[in-house]
Write a protein that holds these residues in place. Structure first.
Motif, PDB file in Angstrom:
ATOM      1  N   GLY A 222       0.981  -1.605   0.025  1.00 32.05           N
ATOM      2  CA  GLY A 222      -0.193   0.165   0.194  1.00 32.05           C
ATOM      3  C   GLY A 222       0.640   1.291   0.445  1.00 32.05           C
ATOM      4  N   LEU A 223       1.774   1.161   0.956  1.00 25.94           N
ATOM      5  CA  LEU A 223       2.801   2.373   1.027  1.00 25.94           C
ATOM      6  C   LEU A 223       3.443   2.220  -0.475  1.00 25.94           C
ATOM      7  N   LEU A 224       3.788   1.508  -1.396  1.00 25.51           N
ATOM      8  CA  LEU A 224       4.747   1.365  -2.373  1.00 25.51           C
ATOM      9  C   LEU A 224       4.063   2.210  -3.676  1.00 25.51           C
ATOM     10  N   ASP A 225       2.856   1.637  -3.444  1.00 23.17           N
ATOM     11  CA  ASP A 225       1.537   2.508  -3.931  1.00 23.17           C
ATOM     12  C   ASP A 225       1.058   3.579  -4.144  1.00 23.17           C
ATOM     13  N   ARG A 226       1.895   4.448  -2.503  1.00 18.32           N
ATOM     14  CA  ARG A 226       1.170   5.600  -2.510  1.00 18.32           C
ATOM     15  C   ARG A 226       2.148   6.105  -3.164  1.00 18.32           C
ATOM     16  N   VAL A 227       3.245   6.102  -2.808  1.00 16.25           N
ATOM     17  CA  VAL A 227       4.834   6.263  -4.052  1.00 16.25           C
ATOM     18  C   VAL A 227       4.300   6.578  -4.636  1.00 16.25           C
ATOM     19  N   ARG A 228       4.201   5.233  -6.039  1.00 19.54           N
ATOM     20  CA  ARG A 228       4.082   4.944  -6.693  1.00 19.54           C
ATOM     21  C   ARG A 228       2.986   6.622  -7.720  1.00 19.54           C
ATOM     22  N   GLU A 229       1.657   6.946  -7.362  1.00 20.04           N
ATOM     23  CA  GLU A 229       1.081   7.826  -7.040  1.00 20.04           C
ATOM     24  C   GLU A 229       1.930   9.126  -7.476  1.00 20.04           C
ATOM     25  N   TRP A 230       2.858   9.374  -6.107  1.00 14.94           N
ATOM     26  CA  TRP A 230       3.633  10.730  -5.779  1.00 14.94           C
ATOM     27  C   TRP A 230       3.620  11.167  -6.925  1.00 14.94           C
ATOM     28  N   ALA A 231       5.331   9.529  -7.837  1.00 18.83           N
ATOM     29  CA  ALA A 231       6.059  10.055  -8.677  1.00 18.83           C
ATOM     30  C   ALA A 231       5.209  10.078 -10.319  1.00 18.83           C
ATOM     31  N   ALA A 232       4.491   9.843 -10.020  1.00 16.66           N
ATOM     32  CA  ALA A 232       2.856   9.642 -11.495  1.00 16.66           C
ATOM     33  C   ALA A 232       2.888  11.927 -11.796  1.00 16.66           C
ATOM     34  N   ARG A 233       2.414  11.822 -10.550  1.00 15.36           N
ATOM     35  CA  ARG A 233       2.682  13.367 -10.406  1.00 15.36           C
ATOM     36  C   ARG A 233       3.865  14.238 -10.553  1.00 15.36           C
ATOM     37  N   GLY A 234       5.175  13.917  -9.993  1.00 21.38           N
ATOM     38  CA  GLY A 234       6.233  14.248 -10.473  1.00 21.38           C
ATOM     39  C   GLY A 234       7.470  13.693  -9.627  1.00 21.38           C
ATOM     40  N   ASP A 235       7.803  15.250 -10.011  1.00 19.26           N
ATOM     41  CA  ASP A 235       9.648  14.457  -9.488  1.00 19.26           C
ATOM     42  C   ASP A 235       9.347  13.863  -7.849  1.00 19.26           C
ATOM     43  N   VAL A 236      10.347  12.357  -7.609  1.00 15.28           N
ATOM     44  CA  VAL A 236      10.134  11.945  -6.089  1.00 15.28           C
ATOM     45  C   VAL A 236      11.792  11.578  -5.910  1.00 15.28           C
ATOM     46  N   THR A 237      12.406  12.282  -5.099  1.00 13.92           N
ATOM     47  CA  THR A 237      13.493  12.086  -4.367  1.00 13.92           C
ATOM     48  C   THR A 237      13.525  10.430  -2.905  1.00 13.92           C
ATOM     49  N   LEU A 238      14.162   9.933  -2.883  1.00 10.98           N
ATOM     50  CA  LEU A 238      14.177   8.691  -2.437  1.00 10.98           C
ATOM     51  C   LEU A 238      15.940   9.085  -1.377  1.00 10.98           C
ATOM     52  N   LEU A 239      15.175   9.391  -0.436  1.00  9.28           N
ATOM     53  CA  LEU A 239      16.277   9.892   0.674  1.00  9.28           C
ATOM     54  C   LEU A 239      16.853   8.675   2.061  1.00  9.28           C
ATOM     55  N   THR A 240      18.012   8.727   1.862  1.00  6.11           N
ATOM     56  CA  THR A 240      18.942   7.672   3.065  1.00  6.11           C
ATOM     57  C   THR A 240      19.949   7.721   3.410  1.00  6.11           C
ATOM     58  N   ALA A 241      19.992   7.140   4.651  1.00  2.00           N
ATOM     59  CA  ALA A 241      21.333   7.458   5.309  1.00  2.00           C
ATOM     60  C   ALA A 241      21.712   6.731   4.647  1.00  2.00           C
ATOM     61  N   SER A 242      22.189   6.007   4.595  1.00  2.00           N
ATOM     62  CA  SER A 242      23.297   4.575   3.678  1.00  2.00           C
ATOM     63  C   SER A 242      24.130   5.537   2.677  1.00  2.00           C
ATOM     64  N   LYS A 243      25.449   5.423   3.323  1.00  2.00           N
ATOM     65  CA  LYS A 243      26.515   5.568   2.483  1.00  2.00           C
ATOM     66  C   LYS A 243      27.151   4.384   1.207  1.00  2.00           C
ATOM     67  N   THR A 244      26.134   3.317   0.484  1.00  2.00           N
ATOM     68  CA  THR A 244      26.016   3.706  -0.545  1.00  2.00           C
ATOM     69  C   THR A 244      24.990   3.289  -1.541  1.00  2.00           C
ATOM     70  N   PRO A 245      24.100   4.464  -1.505  1.00  2.00           N
ATOM     71  CA  PRO A 245      22.655   4.552  -1.972  1.00  2.00           C
ATOM     72  C   PRO A 245      22.280   3.980  -2.955  1.00  2.00           C
ATOM     73  N   GLU A 246      23.573   3.820  -4.044  1.00  2.00           N
ATOM     74  CA  GLU A 246      23.222   3.037  -5.055  1.00  2.00           C
ATOM     75  C   GLU A 246      22.756   1.029  -5.173  1.00  2.00           C
ATOM     76  N   ARG A 247      23.924   0.811  -3.588  1.00  2.00           N
ATOM     77  CA  ARG A 247      22.809  -1.116  -2.970  1.00  2.00           C
ATOM     78  C   ARG A 247      22.570  -0.691  -2.283  1.00  2.00           C
ATOM     79  N   SER A 248      21.964  -0.071  -1.844  1.00  2.00           N
ATOM     80  CA  SER A 248      20.836   0.061  -0.353  1.00  2.00           C
ATOM     81  C   SER A 248      19.057  -0.561  -1.040  1.00  2.00           C
ATOM     82  N   HIS A 249      18.727  -0.686   0.134  1.00  2.00           N
ATOM     83  CA  HIS A 249      17.032  -0.676  -0.161  1.00  2.00           C
ATOM     84  C   HIS A 249      16.171   0.513  -0.885  1.00  2.00           C
TER      85      HIS A 249
END
Length: 116
Positions: A79-106
């Motif tokens: 359900g939360l993933l669908d909500r983020v999909r809706e946000w992305a369908a309306r405009g740009d979305v930036t996913l933020l993480t504290a991971s030091k290697t965001p390209e190999r993170s969740h």
């Protein structure tokens, strides 16, 4: 629509669009005002067990991604993933993480799923 992944410690940029923190815990040493987080869907993060398994180096990133995708099929996360999909369908979305290697993170797994 674009979906990108950035470290939450980086300064916000004008093209970020909706800034979504995708970590379960608030990043250490970061004031909420400085992060400029618009949304924080905590239920979208990997389980504690999966995070510990991955960070202990017991498996590959590919296996982690597969296990995380399986967790995202659970009703709350889906359900939360669908909500983020809706946000992305309306405009740009930036996913933020504290991971030091965001390209190999969740966050990278989420971005791939959102881009379809």
């Amino acid at each position: 629509m674009s979906v990108c992944v950035r470290r939450v410690y980086e300064a916000p940029e004008p093209g970020d669009g909706l800034r979504v923190l995708v970590d379960r815990l608030w990043p250490r040493g970061l004031r909420k005002e400085a992060a400029s987080v618009d949304e924080w869907p905590k239920g979208l993060t990997p389980s504690a067990g999966l995070r510990r398994w991955y960070h202990a180096g017991e498996g590959s990133y590919e296996e982690f991604a597969d296990r995380y995708e399986a967790e995202l099929a659970a009703p709350e996360a889906a359900g939360l993933l669908d909500r983020v999909r809706e946000w992305a369908a309306r405009g740009d979305v930036t996913l933020l993480t504290a991971s030091k290697t965001p390209e190999r993170s969740h966050a990278a797994v989420l971005a791939r799923l959102l881009r379809g």
